[in-house]
Scaffold this active site. Structure first.
Site, short mmCIF file in Angstrom:
data_model
loop_
_atom_site.label_atom_id
_atom_site.label_comp_id
_atom_site.label_asym_id
_atom_site.label_seq_id
_atom_site.Cartn_x
_atom_site.Cartn_y
_atom_site.Cartn_z
N CYS A 130 0.85 -1.20 0.00
CA CYS A 130 0.00 0.00 0.00
C CYS A 130 0.88 1.23 0.00
O CYS A 130 1.86 1.31 0.75
CB CYS A 130 -0.91 -0.01 1.23
N HIS A 172 -9.05 -3.51 -2.49
CA HIS A 172 -8.09 -2.70 -1.74
C HIS A 172 -8.50 -1.22 -1.73
O HIS A 172 -8.53 -0.58 -0.68
CB HIS A 172 -6.70 -2.87 -2.37
N GLU A 173 -8.84 -0.70 -2.91
CA GLU A 173 -9.17 0.72 -3.00
C GLU A 173 -10.52 1.04 -2.37
O GLU A 173 -10.68 2.07 -1.71
CB GLU A 173 -9.13 1.20 -4.45
N HIS A 176 -10.20 1.28 1.34
CA HIS A 176 -9.70 2.59 1.80
C HIS A 176 -10.86 3.55 2.08
O HIS A 176 -10.79 4.35 3.02
CB HIS A 176 -8.80 3.21 0.72
#
Length: 222
Positions: A130, A172-173, A176
């Site tokens: 990351c 993953h995004e 966030h």
């Protein structure tokens, strides 16, 4: 211990925060783990940032992602708590890695207000890093396929199934934007410095690392 106080950027309206960031030009500073903006659910985009400014912000996210370099970047990673992310992956990897990880090229995409759900029961476990946790990687087991729902930068609906590495990027995004870092989902015994990754664990799958470091691989990569 004192009472927690918000940082000045917490109290700046989103449009002003974006305008302030863009005055400098060039790639935006990437926020590192420990900043509260990475641990809060981002605010859904609903026109808080005017179209012209939003377009400039998206382009700045793209420039910053390329400069890092990375394959995805979420607005909170540049200090803006807005539910927006960009992804793009040219996937310049050997065939062995491409096959093992399902890493295929992805064009540039803007994800506005994204959410995902698993598409099937498959899991895949691979090392992941990351930009907001520089210098480290760890194995994360994620859904092998996900259904993404979002809008693009023009307001058009997106409803698409992603598999392999693109599914990992989407998860993953989007995580966030929910205040979740990849380390929250990682097998911490796998945590490795970038130097250790280059020296020891550059294989297409983390099987050898799992055996040497003593952790389980719950997905098809096991």
């Amino acid at each position: 211990m004192g009472t927690a106080m918000g940082t000045p950027s917490d109290r700046v309206p989103l449009a002003e925060r974006v305008e302030e960031l863009l005055t400098v030009g060039g790639p935006l500073p990437i926020v590192a783990a420990g900043d509260p903006v990475l641990r809060r659910a981002a605010e859904p985009y609903d026109g808080q940032v005017a179209p012209a400014l939003f377009e400039r912000f998206v382009e700045a996210l793209r420039l910053t992602m390329h400069a890092a370099p990375g394959v995805g970047l979420a607005a909170p990673q540049v200090g803006v708590g807005l539910r927006v992310a960009v992804i793009e992956d040219p996937a310049p990897v050997p065939d062995e890695v491409r096959v093992a990880r399902g890493r295929v090229p992805q064009p540039f995409r803007v994800l506005v207000n994204p959410s995902y759900e698993p598409a099937g029961a498959g899991r895949a476990a691979f090392f992941e890093g990351c930009l907001s946790v520089p210098g480290w990687q760890a194995v994360v087991a994620r859904h092998a396929e996900v259904r993404l729902r979002a809008h693009d930068e023009h307001g058009r609906a997106v409803d698409e199934v992603f598999a392999g590495w693109p599914a990992r990027i989407v998860q993953h995004e989007t995580d966030h934007l929910d205040g979740t870092l990849y380390l929250d989902r990682a097998e911490l015994r796998s945590l490795a410095s970038n130097a250790a990754m280059a020296e020891l664990w550059s294989q297409p799958t983390p099987r050898r690392a799992a055996s040497a470091l003593g952790f389980e691989l719950p997905g098809p990569a096991a």
